[in-house]
Design a protein around this motif. Structure first.
Motif, PDB file in Angstrom:
ATOM      1  N   MET A 168     -17.300   0.276  16.356  1.00 22.18           N
ATOM      2  CA  MET A 168     -18.705  -0.059  16.546  1.00 22.18           C
ATOM      3  C   MET A 168     -18.847  -1.266  17.466  1.00 22.18           C
ATOM      4  O   MET A 168     -17.981  -2.131  17.510  1.00 22.18           O
ATOM      5  CB  MET A 168     -19.325  -0.389  15.184  1.00 22.18           C
ATOM      6  N   VAL A 169     -19.968  -1.312  18.183  1.00 22.59           N
ATOM      7  CA  VAL A 169     -20.363  -2.491  18.943  1.00 22.59           C
ATOM      8  C   VAL A 169     -21.347  -3.265  18.076  1.00 22.59           C
ATOM      9  O   VAL A 169     -22.326  -2.707  17.572  1.00 22.59           O
ATOM     10  CB  VAL A 169     -21.016  -2.123  20.286  1.00 22.59           C
ATOM     11  N   PHE A 170     -21.066  -4.552  17.887  1.00 25.68           N
ATOM     12  CA  PHE A 170     -21.923  -5.442  17.125  1.00 25.68           C
ATOM     13  C   PHE A 170     -22.539  -6.462  18.074  1.00 25.68           C
ATOM     14  O   PHE A 170     -21.853  -6.972  18.961  1.00 25.68           O
ATOM     15  CB  PHE A 170     -21.113  -6.205  16.063  1.00 25.68           C
ATOM     16  N   VAL A 171     -23.812  -6.778  17.873  1.00 27.28           N
ATOM     17  CA  VAL A 171     -24.519  -7.766  18.681  1.00 27.28           C
ATOM     18  C   VAL A 171     -24.863  -8.946  17.781  1.00 27.28           C
ATOM     19  O   VAL A 171     -25.297  -8.763  16.640  1.00 27.28           O
ATOM     20  CB  VAL A 171     -25.816  -7.164  19.273  1.00 27.28           C
ATOM     21  N   ASP A 172     -24.649 -10.156  18.290  1.00 23.35           N
ATOM     22  CA  ASP A 172     -25.039 -11.350  17.549  1.00 23.35           C
ATOM     23  C   ASP A 172     -26.553 -11.490  17.645  1.00 23.35           C
ATOM     24  O   ASP A 172     -27.094 -11.742  18.716  1.00 23.35           O
ATOM     25  CB  ASP A 172     -24.340 -12.583  18.112  1.00 23.35           C
ATOM     26  N   THR A 173     -27.215 -11.290  16.508  1.00 26.63           N
ATOM     27  CA  THR A 173     -28.667 -11.476  16.432  1.00 26.63           C
ATOM     28  C   THR A 173     -28.897 -12.722  15.587  1.00 26.63           C
ATOM     29  O   THR A 173     -29.031 -12.635  14.377  1.00 26.63           O
ATOM     30  CB  THR A 173     -29.358 -10.241  15.800  1.00 26.63           C
ATOM     31  N   PRO A 174     -28.863 -13.902  16.237  1.00 31.05           N
ATOM     32  CA  PRO A 174     -28.850 -15.173  15.514  1.00 31.05           C
ATOM     33  C   PRO A 174     -29.924 -15.270  14.434  1.00 31.05           C
ATOM     34  O   PRO A 174     -31.074 -14.928  14.660  1.00 31.05           O
ATOM     35  CB  PRO A 174     -29.082 -16.216  16.601  1.00 31.05           C
ATOM     36  N   GLY A 175     -29.480 -15.752  13.283  1.00 31.52           N
ATOM     37  CA  GLY A 175     -30.390 -15.905  12.166  1.00 31.52           C
ATOM     38  C   GLY A 175     -30.794 -17.346  11.940  1.00 31.52           C
ATOM     39  O   GLY A 175     -31.463 -17.659  10.971  1.00 31.52           O
ATOM     40  N   GLY A 176     -30.351 -18.264  12.799  1.00 30.18           N
ATOM     41  CA  GLY A 176     -30.740 -19.657  12.678  1.00 30.18           C
ATOM     42  C   GLY A 176     -29.727 -20.530  11.960  1.00 30.18           C
ATOM     43  O   GLY A 176     -29.852 -21.735  11.955  1.00 30.18           O
ATOM     44  N   SER A 177     -28.687 -19.926  11.367  1.00 35.14           N
ATOM     45  CA  SER A 177     -27.702 -20.718  10.622  1.00 35.14           C
ATOM     46  C   SER A 177     -26.622 -21.302  11.530  1.00 35.14           C
ATOM     47  O   SER A 177     -25.819 -22.107  11.087  1.00 35.14           O
ATOM     48  CB  SER A 177     -27.037 -19.841   9.550  1.00 35.14           C
ATOM     49  N   GLY A 178     -26.597 -20.870  12.781  1.00 33.65           N
ATOM     50  CA  GLY A 178     -25.553 -21.333  13.692  1.00 33.65           C
ATOM     51  C   GLY A 178     -24.349 -20.412  13.695  1.00 33.65           C
ATOM     52  O   GLY A 178     -23.602 -20.357  14.650  1.00 33.65           O
ATOM     53  N   GLU A 179     -24.147 -19.691  12.612  1.00 34.99           N
ATOM     54  CA  GLU A 179     -23.067 -18.710  12.524  1.00 34.99           C
ATOM     55  C   GLU A 179     -23.571 -17.391  13.099  1.00 34.99           C
ATOM     56  O   GLU A 179     -24.742 -17.053  12.949  1.00 34.99           O
ATOM     57  CB  GLU A 179     -22.650 -18.501  11.062  1.00 34.99           C
ATOM     58  N   PRO A 180     -22.690 -16.610  13.746  1.00 36.12           N
ATOM     59  CA  PRO A 180     -23.126 -15.306  14.264  1.00 36.12           C
ATOM     60  C   PRO A 180     -23.618 -14.390  13.141  1.00 36.12           C
ATOM     61  O   PRO A 180     -23.067 -14.384  12.048  1.00 36.12           O
ATOM     62  CB  PRO A 180     -21.860 -14.724  14.908  1.00 36.12           C
ATOM     63  N   THR A 181     -24.672 -13.657  13.429  1.00 37.53           N
ATOM     64  CA  THR A 181     -25.161 -12.610  12.546  1.00 37.53           C
ATOM     65  C   THR A 181     -24.879 -11.299  13.257  1.00 37.53           C
ATOM     66  O   THR A 181     -25.595 -10.930  14.193  1.00 37.53           O
ATOM     67  CB  THR A 181     -26.679 -12.764  12.285  1.00 37.53           C
ATOM     68  N   TRP A 182     -23.821 -10.611  12.876  1.00 36.29           N
ATOM     69  CA  TRP A 182     -23.383  -9.400  13.560  1.00 36.29           C
ATOM     70  C   TRP A 182     -24.188  -8.206  13.075  1.00 36.29           C
ATOM     71  O   TRP A 182     -24.187  -7.876  11.901  1.00 36.29           O
ATOM     72  CB  TRP A 182     -21.894  -9.165  13.352  1.00 36.29           C
ATOM     73  N   THR A 183     -24.877  -7.554  14.014  1.00 37.55           N
ATOM     74  CA  THR A 183     -25.710  -6.397  13.723  1.00 37.55           C
ATOM     75  C   THR A 183     -25.189  -5.210  14.524  1.00 37.55           C
ATOM     76  O   THR A 183     -24.982  -5.324  15.740  1.00 37.55           O
ATOM     77  CB  THR A 183     -27.182  -6.686  14.101  1.00 37.55           C
ATOM     78  N   LYS A 184     -24.992  -4.084  13.857  1.00 33.10           N
ATOM     79  CA  LYS A 184     -24.537  -2.869  14.544  1.00 33.10           C
ATOM     80  C   LYS A 184     -25.614  -2.390  15.505  1.00 33.10           C
ATOM     81  O   LYS A 184     -26.808  -2.501  15.217  1.00 33.10           O
ATOM     82  CB  LYS A 184     -24.275  -1.748  13.533  1.00 33.10           C
ATOM     83  N   THR A 185     -25.188  -1.844  16.654  1.00 36.10           N
ATOM     84  CA  THR A 185     -26.145  -1.218  17.555  1.00 36.10           C
ATOM     85  C   THR A 185     -26.719  -0.014  16.822  1.00 36.10           C
ATOM     86  O   THR A 185     -25.976   0.838  16.336  1.00 36.10           O
ATOM     87  CB  THR A 185     -25.489  -0.810  18.887  1.00 36.10           C
ATOM     88  N   ALA A 186     -28.038   0.039  16.700  1.00 42.84           N
ATOM     89  CA  ALA A 186     -28.716   1.013  15.843  1.00 42.84           C
ATOM     90  C   ALA A 186     -28.470   2.451  16.281  1.00 42.84           C
ATOM     91  O   ALA A 186     -28.579   2.777  17.462  1.00 42.84           O
ATOM     92  CB  ALA A 186     -30.201   0.728  15.825  1.00 42.84           C
ATOM     93  N   ALA A 187     -28.134   3.300  15.333  1.00 46.62           N
ATOM     94  CA  ALA A 187     -28.022   4.749  15.506  1.00 46.62           C
ATOM     95  C   ALA A 187     -27.116   5.139  16.676  1.00 46.62           C
ATOM     96  O   ALA A 187     -27.368   6.118  17.378  1.00 46.62           O
ATOM     97  CB  ALA A 187     -29.405   5.372  15.649  1.00 46.62           C
TER      98      ALA A 187
END
Length: 152
Positions: free
Chosen positions: A15-34
Motif C-alpha cells: 500500500m501507499v500511505f500518505v502523511d495526513t498530519p494530525g497536529g501531533s508532529g508525528e506522521p499520521t499514515w493514511t492509506k490511499t483510499a480505495a
C-alpha cells in the motif's frame, strides 16, 4: 501468519500511505483510499564518458549521477474519503511536498518500506457514464527516498 522467505507477495498486501498530519508532529499514515493498483518506479540519470583509452572507442563508460523514484496510484473514487481524490487535489493545489511511504499494509515490525518526500505531478479523475468513477495520481520524489524497517 508470519511471512516466510520464498512466500509470494500479493499486490493487495502492499500500500501507499500518505502523511495526513494530525497536529501531533508525528506522521499520521493514511492509506490511499480505495486503491486498486500502485506502481513504484526507480530510475537513474547517467553520465557518459568516452576516452581515447576506451577499447576500440566502441563502448562508453557510464556513471550514475541522479536517482529518482516515481509512485503512481490508481483507485476508485469514494465519497468523503480520508485520502482520496479530493484530499489529494487539496495537497496538489497546496504545491508542497507530501510525505509518502510504500510497504506492507500490515507489518510484523521487521518489514522494509520506502519513505520520502514527494510532489504530486499528476492527478486525474475519470467518471464514465457506465462505470465507477476512478482517479489516478503520480508522485515524484524530492530528495532522498529511504529504505526503513519497522511498522509500515
Amino acid at each position: 501468519m508470519a511471512r516466510q522467505k520464498g512466500d509470494y507477495i500479493e499486490g493487495r498486501d502492499l500500500m501507499v500511505f500518505v502523511d495526513t498530519p494530525g497536529g501531533s508532529g508525528e506522521p499520521t499514515w493514511t492509506k490511499t483510499a480505495a486503491a486498486t493498483s500502485h506502481t513504484i518506479s526507480y530510475s537513474a540519470e547517467t553520465k557518459e564518458r568516452v576516452t581515447k583509452d576506451t577499447e576500440n572507442g566502441a563502448f562508453s563508460q557510464k556513471s550514475v549521477t541522479k536517482l529518482s523514484v516515481s509512485i503512481s496510484v490508481e483507485a476508485l473514487t469514494t465519497y468523503q474519503a480520508d485520502c482520496g481524490f479530493k484530499s489529494l487535489l487539496k495537497m496538489f493545489k497546496g504545491r508542497k511536498p507530501v510525505k509518502l511511504k510504500y510497504g506492507f499494509t500490515t507489518d510484523e515490525g521487521t518489514e522494509e518500506y520506502e519513505e520520502g518526500l514527494f510532489v504530486i505531478t499528476s492527478l486525474e479523475e475519470s467518471s464514465p457514464a457506465d462505470d465507477d468513477a476512478t482517479y489516478s495520481a503520480t508522485f515524484e520524489n524530492t530528495g532522498n527516498v529511504e529504505t526503513k524497517t519497522g511498522d509500515a
